[in-house]
Design a protein around this motif. Structure first.
Motif, short mmCIF file in Angstrom:
data_model
loop_
_atom_site.label_atom_id
_atom_site.label_comp_id
_atom_site.label_asym_id
_atom_site.label_seq_id
_atom_site.Cartn_x
_atom_site.Cartn_y
_atom_site.Cartn_z
N TRP A 128 84.45 25.59 48.45
CA TRP A 128 84.71 27.13 49.14
C TRP A 128 86.41 26.92 49.66
N LEU A 129 86.80 25.88 50.02
CA LEU A 129 88.52 25.24 50.76
C LEU A 129 88.96 25.69 48.92
N PHE A 130 88.62 25.26 48.03
CA PHE A 130 89.34 25.49 47.17
C PHE A 130 89.64 27.33 46.62
N MET A 184 91.93 28.42 49.91
CA MET A 184 93.50 28.19 50.05
C MET A 184 93.90 29.35 49.58
N SER A 185 93.91 29.87 48.57
CA SER A 185 94.64 30.75 48.12
C SER A 185 94.11 32.35 48.82
N LYS A 186 93.20 32.98 48.65
CA LYS A 186 92.92 33.58 49.13
C LYS A 186 93.79 33.84 51.20
N LYS A 187 93.20 33.26 51.96
CA LYS A 187 93.12 33.41 53.07
C LYS A 187 94.94 32.44 53.36
N TYR A 188 95.72 31.79 52.64
CA TYR A 188 97.00 31.47 52.78
C TYR A 188 97.63 31.75 51.84
#
Length: 200
Positions: free
Chosen positions: A31-33, A36-40
């Motif tokens: 989920w974090l992986f 990081m690209s989708k949200k940030y």
């Protein structure tokens, strides 16, 4: 950080992925992986990919880890192949481990840890002739064995320590104090019902 700031950056995500690795939180890591690209808008670096490979390999998801390595948008480095080899060793994936190990010592021929992992793989199989051959190859190539060490500064004197260092006259006292501290921390964590550290 998402609630109060500062805004997470690429280094933040390396930290949280590493934390997921220590607790074997694979779903959270995935989920974090993606997060990081989708949200940030942070493009995963080789270090982020390395964290994911290590989580998968340590968790025994060796085939999934290999597919992930092969799908990376950049050339995998020695650390990534080393994580995969370590996972193979931990979970008994001998055939793949041998292939990865042989590739790794050619990829990083002067890294002593790569030879040690491959030799450990052979030792786990009882193939002692290959352990000897791996060690001989390392010696023939002049690869130095580098020991990990720690240090502490006391009264402007630096004291260096390596694993199982018994060269100092007060080694026994150091071991005793560390043992007592470890027991006190464990007793405290049990009494307060808190988890201070991962003993393993």
């Amino acid at each position: 950080m998402e609630k109060v700031g500062p805004k997470p950056n690429a280094v933040t995500f390396i930290g949280v992925l590493t934390a997921c690795n220590h607790k074997s939180l694979l779903n959270e890591a995935w989920w974090l992986f993606g997060h990081m690209s989708k949200k940030y808008g942070i493009t995963p670096s080789i270090e982020h990919y390395g964290c994911m490979v290590d989580i998968l390999a340590r968790g025994g998801r060796i085939e999934e880890a290999l597919k992930f390595v092969n799908s990376m948008p950049m050339q995998p480095d020695g650390a990534i192949w080393g994580s995969l080899l370590n996972g193979c060793l931990m979970h008994g994936h001998v055939e793949l481990g041998q292939r990865v190990g042989k590739y790794l010592i050619e990829f990083e021929p002067h890294h002593s840890g790569r030879y040690a992992l491959l030799a450990n793989m052979y030792a786990s199989m009882g193939r002692w002739e290959f352990v000897s051959k791996t060690r001989k190859l390392m010696k023939d190539r002049g690869v130095p064995v580098i020991c990990a060490w720690s240090f502490i500064e006391i009264d402007q004197n630096i004291h260096k320590f390596v694993v199982d260092d018994k060269s100092r006259s007060y080694s026994g006292e150091i071991s005793l104090v560390l043992s007592l501290l470890g027991k006190e921390l464990l007793d405290f964590s049990i009494a307060k019902d808190v988890f201070l550290f991962d003993i393993a």
